[in-house]
Design a protein around this motif. Structure first.
Motif, PDB file in Angstrom:
ATOM      1  N   SER A 136       0.856  -1.184   0.000  1.00 38.87           N
ATOM      2  CA  SER A 136       0.000   0.000   0.000  1.00 38.87           C
ATOM      3  C   SER A 136       0.890   1.231   0.000  1.00 38.87           C
ATOM      4  CB  SER A 136      -0.918   0.001   1.222  1.00 38.87           C
ATOM      5  OG  SER A 136      -1.751   1.144   1.236  1.00 38.87           O
ATOM      6  N   TYR A 137       0.689   2.106  -0.966  1.00 40.49           N
ATOM      7  CA  TYR A 137       1.457   3.345  -1.090  1.00 40.49           C
ATOM      8  C   TYR A 137       2.969   3.065  -1.082  1.00 40.49           C
ATOM      9  CZ  TYR A 137      -3.053   5.548  -0.326  1.00 40.49           C
ATOM     10  OH  TYR A 137      -4.355   5.930  -0.443  1.00 40.49           O
ATOM     11  N   VAL A 138       3.356   2.171  -1.971  1.00 40.65           N
ATOM     12  CA  VAL A 138       4.745   1.744  -2.058  1.00 40.65           C
ATOM     13  C   VAL A 138       5.505   2.662  -3.016  1.00 40.65           C
ATOM     14  CG1 VAL A 138       6.236  -0.133  -2.864  1.00 40.65           C
ATOM     15  CG2 VAL A 138       4.173  -0.653  -1.554  1.00 40.65           C
ATOM     16  N   HIS A 139       6.723   3.041  -2.642  1.00 39.21           N
ATOM     17  CA  HIS A 139       7.580   3.826  -3.521  1.00 39.21           C
ATOM     18  C   HIS A 139       8.158   2.920  -4.606  1.00 39.21           C
ATOM     19  CE1 HIS A 139      10.902   6.355  -4.942  1.00 39.21           C
ATOM     20  NE2 HIS A 139      10.283   7.375  -4.367  1.00 39.21           N
ATOM     21  N   ALA A 140       8.340   3.458  -5.805  1.00 34.00           N
ATOM     22  CA  ALA A 140       8.831   2.652  -6.926  1.00 34.00           C
ATOM     23  C   ALA A 140      10.185   2.016  -6.620  1.00 34.00           C
ATOM     24  CB  ALA A 140       8.919   3.503  -8.189  1.00 34.00           C
ATOM     25  N   ASN A 141      11.033   2.714  -5.861  1.00 28.08           N
ATOM     26  CA  ASN A 141      12.360   2.168  -5.557  1.00 28.08           C
ATOM     27  C   ASN A 141      12.290   0.903  -4.708  1.00 28.08           C
ATOM     28  OD1 ASN A 141      13.590   4.210  -6.973  1.00 28.08           O
ATOM     29  ND2 ASN A 141      14.020   5.469  -5.170  1.00 28.08           N
ATOM     30  N   ILE A 223       4.632  -0.042 -12.140  1.00 28.53           N
ATOM     31  CA  ILE A 223       3.286  -0.631 -12.114  1.00 28.53           C
ATOM     32  C   ILE A 223       2.876  -1.013 -10.700  1.00 28.53           C
ATOM     33  CG2 ILE A 223       1.966  -2.677 -12.787  1.00 28.53           C
ATOM     34  CD1 ILE A 223       3.519  -2.526 -15.502  1.00 28.53           C
ATOM     35  N   VAL A 224       3.760  -1.720  -9.971  1.00 25.61           N
ATOM     36  CA  VAL A 224       3.424  -2.129  -8.609  1.00 25.61           C
ATOM     37  C   VAL A 224       3.207  -0.896  -7.735  1.00 25.61           C
ATOM     38  CG1 VAL A 224       4.260  -3.311  -6.543  1.00 25.61           C
ATOM     39  CG2 VAL A 224       4.576  -4.358  -8.795  1.00 25.61           C
ATOM     40  N   SER A 225       4.100   0.077  -7.840  1.00 24.14           N
ATOM     41  CA  SER A 225       3.952   1.298  -7.051  1.00 24.14           C
ATOM     42  C   SER A 225       2.653   2.014  -7.386  1.00 24.14           C
ATOM     43  CB  SER A 225       5.147   2.221  -7.310  1.00 24.14           C
ATOM     44  OG  SER A 225       4.966   3.475  -6.679  1.00 24.14           O
ATOM     45  N   TYR A 226       2.382   2.189  -8.668  1.00 30.09           N
ATOM     46  CA  TYR A 226       1.185   2.916  -9.101  1.00 30.09           C
ATOM     47  C   TYR A 226      -0.086   2.246  -8.588  1.00 30.09           C
ATOM     48  CZ  TYR A 226      -1.974   5.348 -12.347  1.00 30.09           C
ATOM     49  OH  TYR A 226      -2.985   6.110 -12.894  1.00 30.09           O
TER      50      TYR A 226
END
Length: 294
Positions: A136-141, A223-226
């Motif tokens: 949830s609300y993960v940064h792309a890095n 994609i996962v972050s978004y």
């Protein structure tokens, strides 16, 4: 690791592929390749097992979808620059999201059924991401830390239902058997660069799609972050990430699947699938006669 699910449809058991390509039975170790069993500590425990100590599954045993009990099956549309170009579509400013029904998921070599009234069933080879921990609300890095593995997805699509019947794309994306997954769920340690994998698809031996994940518009991290900013991603959720050029809809004239044709597809390092296309009436006749359909 390469993880699999094997056995009759609806009663699949977990397994792993040993260094010789044989499937080893994991049912004495874990219940399934699904949900909490995709967590990093669970995968680490499996990695520590000597496959030679596990029973060998007979060669030729049916492979089921490589992840079970999927709650969310999310797809990204027009995510390859060269595919967007062949369809005459602009490059999306943000990922296009739609859902595939989890009930459409089948094994990698199961039959694909043409829906009742279908005239425009199409093919799409895709890389799928399988989530390993709640995001949830993960940064792309940090996004790839939430990934349990990757697999091949055939995003079978009925173009009339998708594009000519109003509403969302989901109408043409979730018909029964429209989501073959597998053969394997491959853990990230076996994939040196997920953004540089060759991919292909043939129909009756004729090459239709040739591409690479390097032409993705939004990569796996993005994609996962978004998605994690719009929904809670749970272990076992599947995200299929778009297709390269060569779909039937983009041909001139357009070309769609017919009963009796055989589709083969694969992605570098993730294995291959093979499906026979079956007419709806033939499938229902099998069901009525009590014959196995997959």
């Amino acid at each position: 690791m390469k993880l699999v699910r094997w056995g009759e449809s609806g009663a699949e058991k977990p397994g792993l592929v040993d260094r010789n390509g044989a499937i080893r039975d994991l049912s004495g170790v874990i219940r399934d390749i699904a949900g909490p069993f995709l967590a990093a500590d669970s995968l680490a425990n499996l990695r520590a097992i000597d496959p030679a100590t596990l029973p060998e599954v007979p060669a030729g045993t049916r492979l089921g979808p490589c992840v079970g009990h999927v709650r969310n099956f999310i797809a990204i549309g027009l995510n390859y620059a060269d595919h967007a170009a062949e369809t005459g579509s602009p490059i999306p400013a943000e990922p296009i999201l739609f859902n595939k029904a989890p009930s459409c998921i089948v094994g990698p070599n199961d039959d694909v059924i043409l829906p009742k009234g279908s005239a425009k069933t199409d093919w799409e080879v895709e890389l799928a991401i399988v989530i390993g921990k709640r995001a949830s609300y993960v940064h792309a890095n940090e996004a790839l830390d939430y990934v349990a593995g990757y697999c091949v997805c055939h995003d079978v699509s009925e173009r009339e239902f998708q594009l000519e019947r109003g509403g969302t794309w989901t109408k043409g994306k979730g018909c029964p058997t429209f989501g073959p997954l597998g053969p394997w769920l491959v853990t990230p340690d076996e994939i040196p660069d997920v953004q540089n994998l060759g991919m292909w698809l043939d129909v009756d031996g004729q090459r239709m799609q040739t591409g690479s994940t390097r032409t993705m518009i939004f990569d796996c991290r993005q994609i996962v972050s978004y998605l994690s900013h719009f929904m809670l991603l749970e272990p076992g959720d599947v995200i299929t990430t778009g297709t390269p050029p060569g779909v039937g809809m983009g041909m001139k004239p357009a070309r769609f699947l017919k009963a009796g044709e055989v589709v083969t597809l694969g992605i570098e390092g993730l294995g291959e699938q093979r499906q026979t296309i079956v007419a709806f009436d033939d499938w229902t006749a099998k069901v009525s006669a009590g014959q196995p359909t997959n």
